[in-house]
Write a protein that holds these residues in place. Structure first.
Motif, short mmCIF file in Angstrom:
data_model
loop_
_atom_site.label_atom_id
_atom_site.label_comp_id
_atom_site.label_asym_id
_atom_site.label_seq_id
_atom_site.Cartn_x
_atom_site.Cartn_y
_atom_site.Cartn_z
N ALA A 91 0.83 -1.21 0.00
CA ALA A 91 0.00 0.00 0.00
C ALA A 91 0.87 1.26 0.00
CB ALA A 91 -0.93 0.00 1.21
N ILE A 92 1.92 1.28 0.82
CA ILE A 92 2.78 2.45 0.89
C ILE A 92 3.57 2.64 -0.41
CG2 ILE A 92 4.84 3.37 2.06
CD1 ILE A 92 3.64 2.19 4.67
N ALA A 93 4.06 1.53 -0.98
CA ALA A 93 4.78 1.63 -2.26
C ALA A 93 3.86 2.19 -3.35
CB ALA A 93 5.30 0.25 -2.66
N THR A 94 2.64 1.70 -3.41
CA THR A 94 1.69 2.19 -4.41
C THR A 94 1.39 3.67 -4.21
OG1 THR A 94 0.68 -0.01 -4.55
CG2 THR A 94 -0.61 1.84 -5.38
N ALA A 95 1.19 4.06 -2.96
CA ALA A 95 0.88 5.46 -2.66
C ALA A 95 2.03 6.38 -3.06
CB ALA A 95 0.56 5.62 -1.18
N PRO A 202 9.47 10.91 3.42
CA PRO A 202 9.79 11.67 2.20
C PRO A 202 9.64 10.76 0.98
CG PRO A 202 11.44 12.07 3.91
CD PRO A 202 10.59 10.95 4.40
N VAL A 203 8.97 11.25 -0.06
CA VAL A 203 8.59 10.38 -1.18
C VAL A 203 9.80 9.75 -1.85
CG1 VAL A 203 7.52 10.36 -3.48
CG2 VAL A 203 6.39 11.54 -1.58
N VAL A 206 11.62 7.13 0.51
CA VAL A 206 10.95 5.84 0.74
C VAL A 206 10.98 4.98 -0.52
CG1 VAL A 206 8.58 6.61 0.19
CG2 VAL A 206 8.95 4.71 1.77
N LEU A 207 10.89 5.61 -1.69
CA LEU A 207 10.97 4.82 -2.93
C LEU A 207 12.38 4.26 -3.12
CD1 LEU A 207 8.79 6.97 -5.35
CD2 LEU A 207 8.26 4.73 -4.40
N GLU A 208 13.39 5.03 -2.77
CA GLU A 208 14.77 4.52 -2.86
C GLU A 208 14.97 3.31 -1.94
OE1 GLU A 208 17.19 7.83 -1.89
OE2 GLU A 208 16.70 8.95 -3.73
N GLU A 209 14.47 3.41 -0.72
CA GLU A 209 14.65 2.32 0.24
C GLU A 209 13.81 1.10 -0.14
OE1 GLU A 209 16.95 2.35 3.20
OE2 GLU A 209 17.56 3.51 1.44
N LEU A 210 12.62 1.31 -0.68
CA LEU A 210 11.82 0.19 -1.16
C LEU A 210 12.52 -0.50 -2.33
CD1 LEU A 210 8.27 1.75 -0.91
CD2 LEU A 210 8.90 -0.46 0.08
N GLN A 211 13.11 0.30 -3.23
CA GLN A 211 13.83 -0.27 -4.36
C GLN A 211 15.03 -1.08 -3.87
OE1 GLN A 211 12.97 0.04 -7.76
NE2 GLN A 211 14.51 -1.57 -7.96
N ARG A 212 15.67 -0.60 -2.82
CA ARG A 212 16.86 -1.29 -2.31
C ARG A 212 16.49 -2.61 -1.63
NH1 ARG A 212 18.82 2.71 0.24
NH2 ARG A 212 20.38 3.22 -1.34
N GLU A 214 13.12 -4.13 -1.44
CA GLU A 214 12.04 -4.93 -2.01
C GLU A 214 11.84 -4.55 -3.48
OE1 GLU A 214 10.26 -7.36 -0.84
OE2 GLU A 214 10.83 -7.36 1.29
N PRO A 215 12.82 -4.81 -4.34
CA PRO A 215 12.70 -4.41 -5.75
C PRO A 215 11.54 -5.08 -6.48
CG PRO A 215 14.61 -5.84 -5.42
CD PRO A 215 14.12 -5.46 -4.06
N GLY A 216 11.26 -6.34 -6.14
CA GLY A 216 10.14 -7.02 -6.78
C GLY A 216 8.81 -6.39 -6.43
N LEU A 217 8.69 -5.93 -5.20
CA LEU A 217 7.46 -5.27 -4.76
C LEU A 217 7.24 -3.97 -5.53
CD1 LEU A 217 5.12 -4.93 -2.63
CD2 LEU A 217 6.77 -3.62 -1.30
N ILE A 218 8.29 -3.16 -5.63
CA ILE A 218 8.17 -1.89 -6.34
C ILE A 218 7.77 -2.12 -7.80
CG2 ILE A 218 9.67 -0.12 -7.40
CD1 ILE A 218 8.67 0.88 -4.87
N GLU A 219 8.38 -3.10 -8.43
CA GLU A 219 8.07 -3.38 -9.83
C GLU A 219 6.62 -3.81 -10.00
OE1 GLU A 219 8.43 -3.43 -13.80
OE2 GLU A 219 9.86 -2.64 -12.33
#
Length: 424
Positions: A91-95, A202-203, A206-212, A214-219
């Motif tokens: 949910a947070i990644a999508t947001a 911070p947008v 958080v996207l950088e840390e998600l990519q680091r 949980e890359p599959g989740l972000i994709e």
């Protein structure tokens, strides 16, 4: 800096049955006769410095969200529909991806992630904690100063204080819900805080840390947004992609792994209202320790929660009980067993009882209906159609329908004929 509130409006609140049910769960309920928990959450993040909220919910609750926003006089920047529950990390990644997609200056924005079903009475203290979060270029969560050894909350162990910051600490560890002995030790140590599930992020960070981490989740979330479809006021995520967005909760997926996390002390009367016991704990009580809501009369009773949004409830000699009465169901339980109410819900599911999922009033996109009487050859309903909404055309070969307009004016289509009907 503008903050985009992200309100998480999913969940079924089974431990608050019979008030909270799958099709009308606790976030849409009012426990005090005023605003619902969702409306209170949105009210806390209105005004200067806040963008219109982005709300994330499931398909079956979309019209409840839209209607409660409308009655509260608020608009959402988006209402995003999850095709399946995938937890807070998804949910947070999508947001965050949606904010970057929508706002041209997303790099200077932050998101404030808020569960929609929590109580937070001291909004001034929350505002002060949020201002501290804005001054920290980190992924921050809000750790609630505990008042007792609660076993129904997760905990955060705080680390060293951040230099130059008041009441802001490194995150040492996240801990699951403890048993009573462990919770008591946590409280005695002074190093543990309740995990509120709220985050200021911070947008870009958080996207950088998600990519680091949980890359599959972000994709998967990026593909779900790219394949999303607009439906009225709602944004439907692509189902096939979003179902691949498997990840643990945001706490585990990112906050436990990142070197850029922080926890901010929050002392604002927070409660996640997850159980009837939690409601009793935060309620005003009479001289005998009873918390009472609705039409209730008590005699020789103590340390009990008695809640009614239906009939009069009279209790004699009720000690340490939870009694909850709605129009079609009554719960009576030992107050110490609040966490076990979901066992009742599971049993109702085994029995196929409709009280598990719905109330007497059932909500639909066009309004609601309520059963007044039901017999072998008749079904009497009170139907509310919201202004300018409509029901679908129907045809019945084996029953007759009789409609009476009680209030308002209805335009009715019968075959090729259109009728304008007034009251009576």
């Amino acid at each position: 800096m503008t903050i985009v509130p992200v309100v998480l409006a999913g969940g079924s609140g089974t431990r608050l049955w019979p008030l909270s049910r799958r099709l009308f769960p606790k976030q849409f309920q009012s426990f005090t006769g005023g605003e619902s928990l969702l409306q209170q959450t949105i009210s806390r993040v209105s005004g200067d410095g806040f963008a219109e909220p982005l709300v994330i919910c499931g398909e079956e609750h979309r019209f409840l969200v839209a209607e409660q926003l409308r009655t509260a006089g608020r608009k959402a920047s988006d209402i995003i529909l999850e095709p399946a529950g995938r937890g807070t990390a998804a949910a947070i990644a999508t947001a965050a991806l949606r904010v970057r997609q929508t706002w041209p200056d997303a790099g200077s924005l932050s998101i404030l992630v808020l569960p929609s079903d929590h109580a937070l009475p001291d909004t001034r203290a929350f505002g002060e904690a949020l201002r501290r979060a804005e001054s920290v270029e980190r992924l921050t969560t809000f750790g609630v100063v505990p008042t007792h050894p609660a076993t129904g909350f997760g905990y955060i162990r705080r680390g060293l204080p951040l230099a130059g910051q008041e009441d802001v600490f490194d995150v040492a560890a996240f801990e699951e819900k403890p048993d009573l002995a462990t919770a008591t030790a946590y409280l005695s140590s002074g190093d543990f805080l309740w995990n509120s599930g709220m985050f200021h992020l911070p947008v870009d960070l958080v996207l950088e840390e998600l990519q680091r981490h949980e890359p599959g989740l972000i994709e998967a979330c990026r593909e779900a947004l790219e394949s999303s479809e607009r439906d009225l006021d709602f944004l439907r995520l692509g189902a096939e992609a979003f179902k691949r967005a498997n990840a643990p909760a945001f706490d585990v997926a990112v906050m436990e792994r990142t070197d850029l996390g922080a926890v901010i002390l929050l002392d604002a009367g927070w409660n996640d209202l997850g159980t009837w016991g939690a409601l009793w704990e935060m309620s005003e009580k009479d001289a005998e320790g009873n918390a009472v809501y609705g039409d209730v009369v008590l005699v020789d009773s103590s340390e009990s929660l008695v809640f009614s949004n239906g009939p009069l409830v009279a209790a004699l000699g009720a000690d340490n009980l939870t009694v909850v009465a709605t129009e079609d169901a009554i719960l009576v339980a030992d107050r110490s067993r609040s966490e076990d109410v979901q066992k009742i819900v599971a049993r109702l599911a085994q029995l196929g009882r409709p009280e598990r999922e719905t109330h007497l009033t059932v909500y639909r996109p066009w309004g609601s209906f309520r059963t007044l009487a039901l017999g072998e050859r008749f079904h009497v309903k009170s139907i509310v159609v919201e202004p300018k909404q409509q029901l679908s055309l129907q045809m019945h070969h084996h029953r007759a329908e009789h409609w009476i307009v009680v209030r308002g004016t209805a335009k009715v289509q019968r075959g090729e004929e259109e009728l304008l009907l007034h009251e009576n």
